[in-house]
Enzyme design. Sequence first.
Site, PDB file in Angstrom:
ATOM      1  N   ASP A  77      16.572   4.387 -28.898  1.00  0.00           N
ATOM      2  CA  ASP A  77      16.803   3.005 -29.308  1.00  0.00           C
ATOM      3  C   ASP A  77      16.751   2.929 -30.830  1.00  0.00           C
ATOM      4  O   ASP A  77      15.680   2.747 -31.403  1.00  0.00           O
ATOM      5  CB  ASP A  77      15.723   2.083 -28.731  1.00  0.00           C
ATOM      6  CG  ASP A  77      15.711   2.049 -27.218  1.00  0.00           C
ATOM      7  OD1 ASP A  77      16.553   1.339 -26.646  1.00  0.00           O
ATOM      8  OD2 ASP A  77      14.846   2.711 -26.609  1.00  0.00           O
ATOM      9  N   ARG A  85      13.401   4.094 -33.717  1.00  0.00           N
ATOM     10  CA  ARG A  85      12.536   5.213 -33.336  1.00  0.00           C
ATOM     11  C   ARG A  85      12.438   6.265 -34.439  1.00  0.00           C
ATOM     12  O   ARG A  85      11.446   6.978 -34.512  1.00  0.00           O
ATOM     13  CB  ARG A  85      13.048   5.875 -32.058  1.00  0.00           C
ATOM     14  CG  ARG A  85      13.291   4.925 -30.891  1.00  0.00           C
ATOM     15  CD  ARG A  85      12.086   4.089 -30.552  1.00  0.00           C
ATOM     16  NE  ARG A  85      12.314   3.249 -29.369  1.00  0.00           N
ATOM     17  CZ  ARG A  85      11.695   2.121 -29.134  1.00  0.00           C
ATOM     18  NH1 ARG A  85      10.800   1.657 -29.997  1.00  0.00           N
ATOM     19  NH2 ARG A  85      11.931   1.431 -28.046  1.00  0.00           N
ATOM     20  N   ARG A 146      16.061  -9.136 -32.513  1.00  0.00           N
ATOM     21  CA  ARG A 146      16.896  -8.014 -32.070  1.00  0.00           C
ATOM     22  C   ARG A 146      18.317  -8.476 -31.757  1.00  0.00           C
ATOM     23  O   ARG A 146      19.211  -7.635 -31.555  1.00  0.00           O
ATOM     24  CB  ARG A 146      16.279  -7.364 -30.842  1.00  0.00           C
ATOM     25  CG  ARG A 146      14.908  -6.753 -31.080  1.00  0.00           C
ATOM     26  CD  ARG A 146      14.225  -6.387 -29.780  1.00  0.00           C
ATOM     27  NE  ARG A 146      14.933  -5.347 -29.065  1.00  0.00           N
ATOM     28  CZ  ARG A 146      14.724  -5.051 -27.782  1.00  0.00           C
ATOM     29  NH1 ARG A 146      13.865  -5.771 -27.061  1.00  0.00           N
ATOM     30  NH2 ARG A 146      15.397  -4.081 -27.202  1.00  0.00           N
ATOM     31  N   LYS A 176      23.543  -4.111 -24.495  1.00  0.00           N
ATOM     32  CA  LYS A 176      22.418  -4.462 -23.634  1.00  0.00           C
ATOM     33  C   LYS A 176      21.946  -5.880 -23.972  1.00  0.00           C
ATOM     34  O   LYS A 176      22.193  -6.368 -25.078  1.00  0.00           O
ATOM     35  CB  LYS A 176      21.282  -3.444 -23.782  1.00  0.00           C
ATOM     36  CG  LYS A 176      20.706  -3.305 -25.199  1.00  0.00           C
ATOM     37  CD  LYS A 176      19.718  -2.159 -25.265  1.00  0.00           C
ATOM     38  CE  LYS A 176      18.984  -2.133 -26.590  1.00  0.00           C
ATOM     39  NZ  LYS A 176      18.081  -0.993 -26.734  1.00  0.00           N
ATOM     40  N   HIS A 177      21.383  -6.605 -22.961  1.00  0.00           N
ATOM     41  CA  HIS A 177      20.966  -6.203 -21.628  1.00  0.00           C
ATOM     42  C   HIS A 177      21.729  -7.092 -20.647  1.00  0.00           C
ATOM     43  O   HIS A 177      21.467  -8.293 -20.587  1.00  0.00           O
ATOM     44  CB  HIS A 177      19.482  -6.399 -21.448  1.00  0.00           C
ATOM     45  CG  HIS A 177      18.654  -5.750 -22.522  1.00  0.00           C
ATOM     46  ND1 HIS A 177      18.459  -6.307 -23.769  1.00  0.00           N
ATOM     47  CD2 HIS A 177      17.971  -4.585 -22.528  1.00  0.00           C
ATOM     48  CE1 HIS A 177      17.682  -5.523 -24.499  1.00  0.00           C
ATOM     49  NE2 HIS A 177      17.363  -4.467 -23.784  1.00  0.00           N
ATOM     50  N   HIS A 189       9.322  -6.010 -19.782  1.00  0.00           N
ATOM     51  CA  HIS A 189       8.391  -4.882 -19.790  1.00  0.00           C
ATOM     52  C   HIS A 189       7.129  -5.232 -18.989  1.00  0.00           C
ATOM     53  O   HIS A 189       6.462  -4.349 -18.451  1.00  0.00           O
ATOM     54  CB  HIS A 189       7.971  -4.533 -21.221  1.00  0.00           C
ATOM     55  CG  HIS A 189       9.059  -3.937 -22.056  1.00  0.00           C
ATOM     56  ND1 HIS A 189       9.963  -4.711 -22.745  1.00  0.00           N
ATOM     57  CD2 HIS A 189       9.373  -2.655 -22.322  1.00  0.00           C
ATOM     58  CE1 HIS A 189      10.802  -3.926 -23.398  1.00  0.00           C
ATOM     59  NE2 HIS A 189      10.462  -2.676 -23.164  1.00  0.00           N
ATOM     60  N   ASP A 263      18.047  -0.177 -17.580  1.00  0.00           N
ATOM     61  CA  ASP A 263      16.952  -0.099 -18.526  1.00  0.00           C
ATOM     62  C   ASP A 263      15.877   0.760 -17.849  1.00  0.00           C
ATOM     63  O   ASP A 263      16.017   1.165 -16.684  1.00  0.00           O
ATOM     64  CB  ASP A 263      16.437  -1.506 -18.842  1.00  0.00           C
ATOM     65  CG  ASP A 263      15.763  -1.606 -20.202  1.00  0.00           C
ATOM     66  OD1 ASP A 263      15.334  -0.566 -20.742  1.00  0.00           O
ATOM     67  OD2 ASP A 263      15.658  -2.734 -20.728  1.00  0.00           O
TER      68      ASP A 263
END
Length: 517
Positions: A77, A85, A146, A176-177, A189, A263
């Site tokens: 990501d 990351r 985001r 996404k998503h 999450h 995901d």
Amino acid sequence: MIRNHLLNKIGQLFVVGFTGTSVTDEMKKLIHDYQVGHVILFSRNIGSPEEVRQLTSALQNEAKKAGHTKPLLICLDQENGIVRRLKEPVTVFPGPMSLGAADDLELCFDIGLATGHELKELGINWNLAPVVDVNNNPNNPVINVRSFGGSPQKVARLAASWFKGQQSAGVASTLKHFPGHGDTDVDSHLDLPVIHHSLERLFDSELIPFVEGIKQEADVIMSAHIYFSALEQEFGKPATLSRNVLTELLRKKLGFNGVITTDCLEMNAISETVGVAKGAVEAIKSGADLAMISHTFERQVCAIEALEKAVIDGEITENEIEQHYQRIMNLKDKYTGSWTEVLKESVDFEFVGSNRHRVLSKLAYQKSVTMIKNNTSNKWNEFHKIYALFPKYIPLNQAEDKRDRSPIEEALIRYDVPILPYEINEDINDFHFKSEDLKILFIYSLSKKDFYSSWVQSMINKPNTMVISVRGPYPFKEMGDIQNGICVYDDAIEAIHAALDVGLGRSQADGRLPVSL
């Protein structure tokens, strides 16, 4: 008895992750014994650029030794902004909402291209970006900055420009998503979000960026772990496990012929409901080509074996597996390159952390700074002292990498105007500022009713106070009337410097709010 070659194809329908900066025995087993064809990296896997390149090469070497016909697709990501990351010296680029504030198609393309070039040099050929969710809910805990913004049309055109740039660098992109995570107030999450919008509303808003992305030949679309009542009659069944969503809507109605990935199935919306292994089988049955299991070896093995059993039992046909496999192979043909290329353990880095990329990033951050309110024309040399007041670092959501401390203090040290830094704590009440001092108040969020929020509210209307939000404009909704407010969309050093330049009268704020307050 099912044939061995089909078992090998089943392994190509999984994306798996592992812990550490070298290839583990468990990872080797997944690549060799289960023929898993895709790997996801997280911050836990990232060292220096040289170490990342060695890791990706080592992963590819295992795939070649295991008899894979094509190299691995290795993903992460790297959305930029708050979700990235890779660490410096990889270039820190602004994220989607920063680019939404700048609203420049050419700049979007260039950032996507530059991101792709750096990933490619590191041996990463697939990016789980861009986010094309329309952030039309200011209380969204997981998308927020985001997203490119609150306008579906704007999100569609900026995201398309961004991913076309990345594709030009030879890196696959992911929208996404699906079918849209922008209007939720629950983080998938942690739990299962529910959206009750009508089908008409979805086509007028959430689906617009996906429709445009499909027209622009997007490579991969990632499903959302969200229940949409207008799309799925079975209450609580998330889009990831819904044939109505993945096959009837995305494949048939919208005409998407690329790869569909889930995901991560270890997110609570799946793992704490149907379970990871059953979730993988249901996702593939519903139309997903790839099941993503990012963390746990035991869950990864159980899911692969559950899918094998589903084929043996006739729950999923060999023809269906073959269709998924062919779409994946087509993606690999386009982006994995040759074994010779991917097995190089070291390269001469032309793009990673290059000066031209740093210049591009700085320009983008400068263009994104957004003025919320300005009642004074501050000049840094007009004040007796300048204080920067900032809270302990607060992550915005589960997708953001956790850090030990805020980068604000480091940014202040590297700024070319003397500013006195203070981390806000209870002792700040005993500090007495002078009227001729400038107080620059950095904020992440005001959603938590704690000491920090109360203290901020007591400060915002005092003379010579400037508020800088480093997580976009939404905290200003909680403030009421303020004297001076500026927002940037992440706390990168270049973002903070760009905000300070505006606040101290050294440059103009060119950004425009990409969402409504």
